[in-house]
Design a protein around this motif. Structure first.
Motif, short mmCIF file in Angstrom:
data_model
loop_
_atom_site.label_atom_id
_atom_site.label_comp_id
_atom_site.label_asym_id
_atom_site.label_seq_id
_atom_site.Cartn_x
_atom_site.Cartn_y
_atom_site.Cartn_z
N PRO A 1 -70.52 29.66 88.13
CA PRO A 1 -71.55 30.09 87.17
C PRO A 1 -72.91 30.26 87.85
O PRO A 1 -73.27 29.48 88.74
CB PRO A 1 -71.59 28.94 86.15
CG PRO A 1 -70.27 28.27 86.28
CD PRO A 1 -69.91 28.39 87.73
N LYS A 2 -73.64 31.27 87.46
CA LYS A 2 -74.96 31.56 88.04
C LYS A 2 -75.89 30.37 87.88
O LYS A 2 -76.62 30.01 88.80
CB LYS A 2 -75.56 32.82 87.38
CG LYS A 2 -76.90 33.23 87.95
CD LYS A 2 -76.78 33.68 89.38
CE LYS A 2 -78.12 34.14 89.92
NZ LYS A 2 -78.05 34.48 91.34
N VAL A 3 -75.86 29.73 86.71
CA VAL A 3 -76.73 28.58 86.46
C VAL A 3 -76.40 27.46 87.44
O VAL A 3 -77.30 26.82 88.00
CB VAL A 3 -76.58 28.10 85.00
CG1 VAL A 3 -77.31 26.81 84.76
CG2 VAL A 3 -77.07 29.19 84.04
N THR A 4 -75.12 27.23 87.70
CA THR A 4 -74.71 26.18 88.64
C THR A 4 -75.15 26.53 90.06
O THR A 4 -75.62 25.66 90.80
CB THR A 4 -73.18 25.98 88.59
OG1 THR A 4 -72.79 25.69 87.24
CG2 THR A 4 -72.73 24.87 89.50
N GLN A 5 -75.04 27.80 90.43
CA GLN A 5 -75.49 28.22 91.76
C GLN A 5 -76.97 27.87 91.95
O GLN A 5 -77.37 27.31 92.97
CB GLN A 5 -75.29 29.72 91.94
CG GLN A 5 -75.77 30.20 93.31
CD GLN A 5 -75.98 31.71 93.37
OE1 GLN A 5 -76.28 32.34 92.37
NE2 GLN A 5 -75.81 32.27 94.55
N LEU A 6 -77.80 28.21 90.96
CA LEU A 6 -79.23 27.92 91.06
C LEU A 6 -79.50 26.43 91.08
O LEU A 6 -80.39 25.96 91.81
CB LEU A 6 -79.98 28.61 89.93
CG LEU A 6 -79.96 30.14 89.99
CD1 LEU A 6 -80.64 30.73 88.76
CD2 LEU A 6 -80.60 30.65 91.26
N ASP A 7 -78.74 25.66 90.29
CA ASP A 7 -78.90 24.20 90.30
C ASP A 7 -78.60 23.63 91.69
O ASP A 7 -79.32 22.76 92.17
CB ASP A 7 -77.97 23.54 89.27
CG ASP A 7 -78.43 23.73 87.84
OD1 ASP A 7 -79.61 24.11 87.64
OD2 ASP A 7 -77.62 23.50 86.92
N ILE A 8 -77.56 24.13 92.34
CA ILE A 8 -77.21 23.65 93.68
C ILE A 8 -78.28 24.04 94.68
O ILE A 8 -78.68 23.24 95.53
CB ILE A 8 -75.83 24.18 94.11
CG1 ILE A 8 -74.74 23.58 93.24
CG2 ILE A 8 -75.57 23.87 95.58
CD1 ILE A 8 -73.37 24.21 93.43
#
Length: 196
Positions: free
Chosen positions: A10-17
């Motif tokens: 997920p894009k949101v997870t990518q940014l969180d990482i």
């Protein structure tokens, strides 16, 4: 489940990482995956992302986190080895320190241990330099989670259909981004024609 590519991540997870450096977000809650495997997966994902979308900044941040983690582990290993060697001579630990480039001579054993301990403090200085190069944490009101969600909301409005902002994959998000650019360009072109 482990996210292993841009199609599932997920894009949101990518940014969180990217912001937190927490590679455990690549796997489902409670799932234990060795850090080496997570690093390999993330490096692969970042390479794919950079090749497809050319976002070098995220790669730089990840590499900084990876170097910091490596140096922290190295520092801990050296400190533990020195502490253990102060109590008992252990050939494997001596070889480990020698592998890191330290000299440990039998005739100056205690002095060399103290020197190694002092010299290893340079690793902390190097870690702090890398930490200073990381992007500064944003204020709560500026978190990118909000801005990416806001961006997705705008995309949804422009495209005329809704999608799950928290599960949309990186690949699908960037495909929608292309559609948005094309649609905005078409609207702009149409408005320019009508204004003449």
């Amino acid at each position: 489940m482990i996210y292993k590519n841009l199609r599932t991540l997920p894009k949101v997870t990518q940014l969180d990482i990217m912001e937190s450096g927490d590679l455990n977000l690549l796997c489902s809650a409670g799932e234990e995956v060795p850090m080496e495997e997570l690093i390999a997966i993330w490096v692969s994902i970042q390479e794919e992302f950079n090749n497809r979308y050319n976002k070098q900044k995220s790669s730089k941040v990840f590499n900084l986190y990876r170097e910091i983690e490596y140096l922290e582990k190295k520092y801990t290993i050296i400190k533990c080895a020195v502490d253990a060697l102060e109590f008992d001579v252990h050939e494997e630990l001596i070889e480990l320190l020698q592998g890191y480039g330290y000299k440990l001579r039998k005739e100056f054993y205690i002095e060399d241990l103290k020197r190694i301990e002092r010299e290893s403090e340079a690793i902390v200085i190097k870690i702090n330099r890398f930490v200073d190069q990381l992007p500064k944490p944003k204020q709560e009101s500026e978190q990118s989670d909000f801005s990416i969600i806001e961006t997705m909301g705008t995309y949804s409005t422009i495209l005329g259909y809704d999608f799950d902002f928290y599960s949309i994959s990186v690949e699908k998000f960037h495909a929608l981004e292309i559609q948005i650019k094309n649609k905005v360009a078409a609207i702009h072109k149409n408005n320019t024609k009508n204004s003449k």
